[in-house]
Write an enzyme that holds these catalytic residues in place. Structure first.
Site, PDB file in Angstrom:
ATOM      1  N   HIS A  19       4.243 -10.149  -5.963  1.00 42.08           N
ATOM      2  CA  HIS A  19       4.843  -9.873  -4.647  1.00 42.08           C
ATOM      3  C   HIS A  19       5.501 -11.149  -4.102  1.00 42.08           C
ATOM      4  CE1 HIS A  19       1.516  -6.646  -4.189  1.00 42.08           C
ATOM      5  NE2 HIS A  19       2.663  -5.993  -4.303  1.00 42.08           N
ATOM      6  N   LYS A  43      -5.135   6.178  -0.013  1.00 46.78           N
ATOM      7  CA  LYS A  43      -6.191   5.803  -0.954  1.00 46.78           C
ATOM      8  C   LYS A  43      -7.221   4.942  -0.208  1.00 46.78           C
ATOM      9  CE  LYS A  43      -2.272   4.918  -3.503  1.00 46.78           C
ATOM     10  NZ  LYS A  43      -1.465   3.842  -4.059  1.00 46.78           N
ATOM     11  N   ARG A  92       9.127  -3.806 -12.081  1.00 44.58           N
ATOM     12  CA  ARG A  92       8.564  -4.689 -13.109  1.00 44.58           C
ATOM     13  C   ARG A  92       8.975  -4.261 -14.502  1.00 44.58           C
ATOM     14  NH1 ARG A  92       2.768  -3.507 -10.691  1.00 44.58           N
ATOM     15  NH2 ARG A  92       3.883  -1.538 -10.713  1.00 44.58           N
ATOM     16  N   SER A 130      -1.592  -4.948  -7.917  1.00 46.57           N
ATOM     17  CA  SER A 130      -2.739  -5.109  -7.009  1.00 46.57           C
ATOM     18  C   SER A 130      -3.937  -4.316  -7.532  1.00 46.57           C
ATOM     19  CB  SER A 130      -2.387  -4.605  -5.611  1.00 46.57           C
ATOM     20  OG  SER A 130      -1.362  -5.373  -5.057  1.00 46.57           O
TER      21      SER A 130
HETATM   22  O1  PNS Z   1       3.144  -0.768  -2.692  1.00 42.07           O
HETATM   23  P1  PNS Z   1       3.341   0.715  -2.779  1.00 42.07           P
HETATM   24  O2  PNS Z   1       2.028   1.398  -2.544  1.00 42.07           O
HETATM   25  O3  PNS Z   1       4.014   1.131  -4.041  1.00 42.07           O
HETATM   26  O4  PNS Z   1       4.311   1.126  -1.535  1.00 42.07           O
HETATM   27  C1  PNS Z   1       4.726   2.454  -1.338  1.00 42.07           C
HETATM   28  C2  PNS Z   1       5.436   2.593   0.005  1.00 42.07           C
HETATM   29  C3  PNS Z   1       4.565   2.079   1.128  1.00 42.07           C
HETATM   30  C4  PNS Z   1       6.723   1.791  -0.025  1.00 42.07           C
HETATM   31  C5  PNS Z   1       5.777   4.100   0.203  1.00 42.07           C
HETATM   32  O5  PNS Z   1       4.623   4.848  -0.002  1.00 42.07           O
HETATM   33  C6  PNS Z   1       6.315   4.396   1.585  1.00 42.07           C
HETATM   34  O6  PNS Z   1       7.408   3.994   1.918  1.00 42.07           O
HETATM   35  N1  PNS Z   1       5.504   5.086   2.417  1.00 42.07           N
HETATM   36  C7  PNS Z   1       5.863   5.396   3.783  1.00 42.07           C
HETATM   37  C8  PNS Z   1       6.014   6.907   3.992  1.00 42.07           C
HETATM   38  C9  PNS Z   1       7.379   7.371   3.546  1.00 42.07           C
HETATM   39  O7  PNS Z   1       8.403   6.943   4.049  1.00 42.07           O
HETATM   40  N2  PNS Z   1       7.368   8.272   2.558  1.00 42.07           N
HETATM   41  C10 PNS Z   1       8.568   8.839   1.985  1.00 42.07           C
HETATM   42  C11 PNS Z   1       9.078   7.981   0.835  1.00 42.07           C
HETATM   43  S1  PNS Z   1      10.399   8.769  -0.004  1.00 42.07           S
END
Ligand code: PNS
Length: 160
Positions: A19, A43, A92, A130
């Protein structure tokens, strides 16, 4: 002159060196970068959002144009409120691409004014996540070189 604000959203549970690599790259390209932690993480998290924000604030201190924030709800709505034009995401490996493409396209449908920009971390972080860091720490393995020292300390304390 454009003043481009980018949002780097994620769960950051906890922030890893991968990150940080992406934050460093993003901070060079964009005028301002907001690392934004999703609040309603479904989660079971290891660290609370406040703990994650504290660690992120500490490790991003070297970059004056990087800010740490929390958000809930849709990321595109949060971007609209922050007047951000860019969502930064890391890729990645090819395996990340399918999920990231799906999210980017759905976010574009929800808000066509926000552009998703993908950046690749250094190859040495291409296998880092993570989830694996949490698992290794919980099972007593070494996480040195995978996370910043402050995160290593907090992880050790958390899993003792
Ligand atoms: O680090 P992660 O868990 O891969 O991050 C995922 C994240 C937080 C970027 C994604 O789950 C998100 O944007 N969630 C917010 C809710 C949202 O906008 N959902 C629609 C996405 S198309």
């Amino acid at each position: 002159m454009k003043n481009i604000l980018a949002i780097y959203p994620g769960s950051f549970d906890p922030v890893t060196n991968g990150h940080l690599d992406l934050i460093e790259r993003g901070a060079k390209i964009f005028d301002r970068l907001v690392v934004s932690i999703l609040r309603n993480f479904d989660k079971e998290p290891l660290f609370t959002v406040e703990e994650r924000a504290e660690m992120l604030r500490e490790v991003t201190r070297p970059w004056p144009n990087v800010e740490v924030d929390l958000f809930s709800g849709l990321v595109v709505e949060y971007a609209r409120l922050r007047e951000a034009k860019v969502l930064l995401r890391g890729i990645r490996a090819v395996s990340d691409y399918e999920y990231e493409l799906q999210m980017a396209m759905m976010n574009r449908k929800l808000n066509p004014d926000v552009e998703t920009v993908f950046m690749m971390p250094a190859v040495k972080y291409s296998y880092l996540s993570s989830r694996l860091v949490r698992e290794i720490a919980q099972l007593g393995g070494s996480i040195t070189d995978l996370v910043p020292p402050v995160v290593e300390e907090r992880l050790r304390a958390k899993v003792l």
